[in-house]
Design a protein around this motif. Sequence first.
Motif, PDB file in Angstrom:
ATOM      1  N   CYS A 161       1.871   2.313  -3.966  1.00 25.00           N
ATOM      2  CA  CYS A 161       1.555   1.224  -4.781  1.00 25.00           C
ATOM      3  C   CYS A 161       0.777   1.645  -5.918  1.00 25.00           C
ATOM      4  O   CYS A 161       0.188   2.703  -5.938  1.00 25.00           O
ATOM      5  N   GLU A 162       0.991   1.047  -7.133  1.00 22.19           N
ATOM      6  CA  GLU A 162       0.726   1.304  -8.408  1.00 22.19           C
ATOM      7  C   GLU A 162      -0.932   1.371  -8.389  1.00 22.19           C
ATOM      8  O   GLU A 162      -1.526   1.833  -9.084  1.00 22.19           O
ATOM      9  N   HIS A 163      -1.579   0.765  -7.352  1.00 25.84           N
ATOM     10  CA  HIS A 163      -3.017   0.487  -7.576  1.00 25.84           C
ATOM     11  C   HIS A 163      -3.839   1.651  -6.709  1.00 25.84           C
ATOM     12  O   HIS A 163      -4.966   1.708  -6.320  1.00 25.84           O
ATOM     13  N   LEU A 164      -2.899   2.834  -6.186  1.00 28.29           N
ATOM     14  CA  LEU A 164      -3.497   4.046  -5.588  1.00 28.29           C
ATOM     15  C   LEU A 164      -3.091   5.254  -6.447  1.00 28.29           C
ATOM     16  O   LEU A 164      -2.629   6.232  -5.784  1.00 28.29           O
ATOM     17  N   PRO A 165      -3.563   5.334  -7.596  1.00 31.67           N
ATOM     18  CA  PRO A 165      -3.076   6.540  -8.320  1.00 31.67           C
ATOM     19  C   PRO A 165      -3.728   7.657  -7.860  1.00 31.67           C
ATOM     20  O   PRO A 165      -3.243   8.693  -8.032  1.00 31.67           O
ATOM     21  N   ARG A 166      -5.022   7.674  -7.553  1.00 35.49           N
ATOM     22  CA  ARG A 166      -5.754   8.887  -7.100  1.00 35.49           C
ATOM     23  C   ARG A 166      -5.149   9.446  -5.726  1.00 35.49           C
ATOM     24  O   ARG A 166      -5.137  10.738  -5.623  1.00 35.49           O
ATOM     25  N   THR A 209       0.780  -1.224  -0.129  1.00 37.93           N
ATOM     26  CA  THR A 209      -0.048  -0.058   0.020  1.00 37.93           C
ATOM     27  C   THR A 209       0.887   1.275  -0.018  1.00 37.93           C
ATOM     28  O   THR A 209       1.093   1.825  -1.183  1.00 37.93           O
ATOM     29  N   PHE A 210       1.277   1.815   1.162  1.00 36.82           N
ATOM     30  CA  PHE A 210       1.888   2.988   1.295  1.00 36.82           C
ATOM     31  C   PHE A 210       3.454   3.059   1.604  1.00 36.82           C
ATOM     32  O   PHE A 210       4.214   3.712   1.661  1.00 36.82           O
ATOM     33  N   ASP A 211       3.993   1.891   1.482  1.00 32.51           N
ATOM     34  CA  ASP A 211       5.292   1.626   1.973  1.00 32.51           C
ATOM     35  C   ASP A 211       6.023   0.571   1.136  1.00 32.51           C
ATOM     36  O   ASP A 211       6.697  -0.378   1.615  1.00 32.51           O
ATOM     37  N   PRO A 212       6.109   0.811  -0.195  1.00 30.09           N
ATOM     38  CA  PRO A 212       6.511  -0.539  -1.177  1.00 30.09           C
ATOM     39  C   PRO A 212       8.044  -0.303  -0.810  1.00 30.09           C
ATOM     40  O   PRO A 212       8.578   0.934  -0.446  1.00 30.09           O
ATOM     41  N   LYS A 213       8.762  -1.387  -1.389  1.00 29.33           N
ATOM     42  CA  LYS A 213      10.308  -1.479  -1.253  1.00 29.33           C
ATOM     43  C   LYS A 213      10.716  -1.658  -2.292  1.00 29.33           C
ATOM     44  O   LYS A 213      11.212  -2.837  -2.830  1.00 29.33           O
ATOM     45  N   PRO A 214      11.028  -0.618  -3.418  1.00 33.68           N
ATOM     46  CA  PRO A 214      11.356  -0.980  -4.733  1.00 33.68           C
ATOM     47  C   PRO A 214      12.768  -1.460  -4.827  1.00 33.68           C
ATOM     48  O   PRO A 214      13.092  -2.314  -5.765  1.00 33.68           O
ATOM     49  N   ASP A 215      13.674  -1.335  -3.797  1.00 31.35           N
ATOM     50  CA  ASP A 215      14.954  -1.685  -3.792  1.00 31.35           C
ATOM     51  C   ASP A 215      15.354  -3.063  -3.069  1.00 31.35           C
ATOM     52  O   ASP A 215      16.494  -3.650  -3.297  1.00 31.35           O
ATOM     53  N   ALA A 216      14.146  -3.670  -2.565  1.00 32.75           N
ATOM     54  CA  ALA A 216      14.310  -4.796  -1.757  1.00 32.75           C
ATOM     55  C   ALA A 216      14.222  -5.943  -2.884  1.00 32.75           C
ATOM     56  O   ALA A 216      13.817  -5.948  -3.995  1.00 32.75           O
ATOM     57  N   PRO A 217      14.799  -7.080  -2.342  1.00 31.22           N
ATOM     58  CA  PRO A 217      14.684  -8.380  -3.220  1.00 31.22           C
ATOM     59  C   PRO A 217      13.162  -8.786  -3.581  1.00 31.22           C
ATOM     60  O   PRO A 217      12.139  -8.291  -2.780  1.00 31.22           O
ATOM     61  N   GLU A 255      11.438 -11.382  -3.247  1.00 31.46           N
ATOM     62  CA  GLU A 255      10.726 -11.938  -2.119  1.00 31.46           C
ATOM     63  C   GLU A 255      10.128 -11.023  -1.050  1.00 31.46           C
ATOM     64  O   GLU A 255       9.199 -11.462  -0.131  1.00 31.46           O
ATOM     65  N   VAL A 256      10.674  -9.770  -1.011  1.00 31.76           N
ATOM     66  CA  VAL A 256      10.365  -8.979   0.057  1.00 31.76           C
ATOM     67  C   VAL A 256       9.343  -7.809  -0.270  1.00 31.76           C
ATOM     68  O   VAL A 256       8.321  -7.628   0.044  1.00 31.76           O
ATOM     69  N   ARG A 257       9.418  -7.363  -1.647  1.00 29.58           N
ATOM     70  CA  ARG A 257       8.779  -6.081  -1.992  1.00 29.58           C
ATOM     71  C   ARG A 257       7.539  -6.755  -2.766  1.00 29.58           C
ATOM     72  O   ARG A 257       6.625  -5.892  -2.981  1.00 29.58           O
ATOM     73  N   GLY A 258       7.604  -7.749  -3.208  1.00 29.05           N
ATOM     74  CA  GLY A 258       6.175  -8.284  -3.721  1.00 29.05           C
ATOM     75  C   GLY A 258       5.846  -7.966  -5.083  1.00 29.05           C
ATOM     76  O   GLY A 258       6.833  -7.530  -5.710  1.00 29.05           O
ATOM     77  N   GLU A 259       4.734  -8.119  -5.623  1.00 29.46           N
ATOM     78  CA  GLU A 259       4.568  -7.977  -7.045  1.00 29.46           C
ATOM     79  C   GLU A 259       4.144  -6.667  -7.672  1.00 29.46           C
ATOM     80  O   GLU A 259       4.017  -6.205  -8.673  1.00 29.46           O
ATOM     81  N   PHE A 260       3.511  -6.119  -6.907  1.00 31.49           N
ATOM     82  CA  PHE A 260       3.130  -4.358  -7.076  1.00 31.49           C
ATOM     83  C   PHE A 260       4.061  -3.557  -7.130  1.00 31.49           C
ATOM     84  O   PHE A 260       5.077  -3.616  -6.404  1.00 31.49           O
ATOM     85  N   LYS A 261       3.984  -2.757  -8.205  1.00 34.64           N
ATOM     86  CA  LYS A 261       5.060  -1.572  -8.632  1.00 34.64           C
ATOM     87  C   LYS A 261       4.644  -0.387  -7.892  1.00 34.64           C
ATOM     88  O   LYS A 261       3.545  -0.150  -7.709  1.00 34.64           O
ATOM     89  N   PRO A 262       5.856   0.093  -7.737  1.00 31.34           N
ATOM     90  CA  PRO A 262       5.605   1.556  -7.072  1.00 31.34           C
ATOM     91  C   PRO A 262       5.222   2.804  -8.059  1.00 31.34           C
ATOM     92  O   PRO A 262       5.810   2.532  -9.209  1.00 31.34           O
ATOM     93  N   SER A 268       5.096   7.313  -8.551  1.00 31.91           N
ATOM     94  CA  SER A 268       5.364   8.611  -7.919  1.00 31.91           C
ATOM     95  C   SER A 268       4.180   9.255  -7.564  1.00 31.91           C
ATOM     96  O   SER A 268       3.027   8.908  -8.086  1.00 31.91           O
ATOM     97  N   THR A 269       4.207  10.292  -6.445  1.00 27.34           N
ATOM     98  CA  THR A 269       3.180  11.122  -6.020  1.00 27.34           C
ATOM     99  C   THR A 269       3.395  12.453  -6.254  1.00 27.34           C
ATOM    100  O   THR A 269       4.630  12.650  -7.035  1.00 27.34           O
ATOM    101  N   SER A 270       2.453  13.191  -5.736  1.00 27.85           N
ATOM    102  CA  SER A 270       2.760  14.758  -5.835  1.00 27.85           C
ATOM    103  C   SER A 270       3.851  15.200  -4.937  1.00 27.85           C
ATOM    104  O   SER A 270       3.934  16.352  -5.044  1.00 27.85           O
TER     105      SER A 270
END
Length: 329
Positions: free
Chosen positions: A96-101, A68-76, A78-85, A87-89
Amino acid sequence: MASESRPGCLRCDGVSRRDFLHLGALSCLGLSLADLFRFQALAGSPGLKRDLSCILIWLDGGPSHLETFDPKPDAPIEVRGEFKPISTSVVGIQICEHLPRTARIMREVALIRSLTHELGNHDTGSHYLLTGHRLAPVVQYPSLGSIIARETGVARALPPYIAIPDAVPAAGSGYLPGAYSPFAIGGDPSRPDYKVRDLEPPDSIGFDRVDRRRTMQQALDDFSRDVEQSPATASRDAFYEQAYRLLTSPEAKGAFDLSQEPQKVRQRYGGRRVGTGCLLARRLVEAGARFVTVVDNGWDMHQQIFKAMPDAFFPEAANCLRWTWRFRR
């Protein structure tokens, strides 16, 4: 915490997000909520004297912060999961990519990523978050909503503390009188025929009869008060008075009536229970409620998290956060 970092940047209520969080930290050093209200009353700024309200969106089970609000894009992987980060305002903050609004209004969000505890199950963790205390064998601590109700009073027609649709176990009044418990509306507010329970007397009992019963009840209470004063008597009096004010106030009952909202607004909040609950919470806060909790179940995900969250939960949860915030602006 992610927020605007401009020096001296204040909210419309006259308090910066940083100062508000600082006050929360000081509670560990003995600054109580009563002290906060007392300071507000004594403050010279008109903004600090304005009534403030809180809407708590409680996603029961706890959505994963990594998804949700704390993705770990630089983590392995198996830690960061499938969702992509994405950018925000706010430069440097990704969610998370599923929170664009939500990403578009991140400048209006105080994002706290450091909150944690070592309690290893849902019940004890929920109690800690809702009361500020660890579960104790001999003391039942009141929830934040009950403390707000006690400090602001229950003299208005609308209850100060409301749960949509029902409160979780740790959200009660604890050692405070029962009058400070949440008023739970029950049912599913997303149903087209939904009505809040107990807001109307039975068909066989008109309001004239309700008035006569109230007069008799007051006489019996006066007699009981002369015989014995007890916390139970005071709590019962507060319950009866609050119920009577709610039953006889068209304005208070109107706050629960979602049919008064334009269809376009209802669509923005979505058709599920959590979105409709947030719309109802917004109406209640506008009408004078001080603390409203919207409870949504089903967030205790494990094996199916990447399959279930994007389709069934994310869009409406993000929508209700966005529109519940925007109504105050």
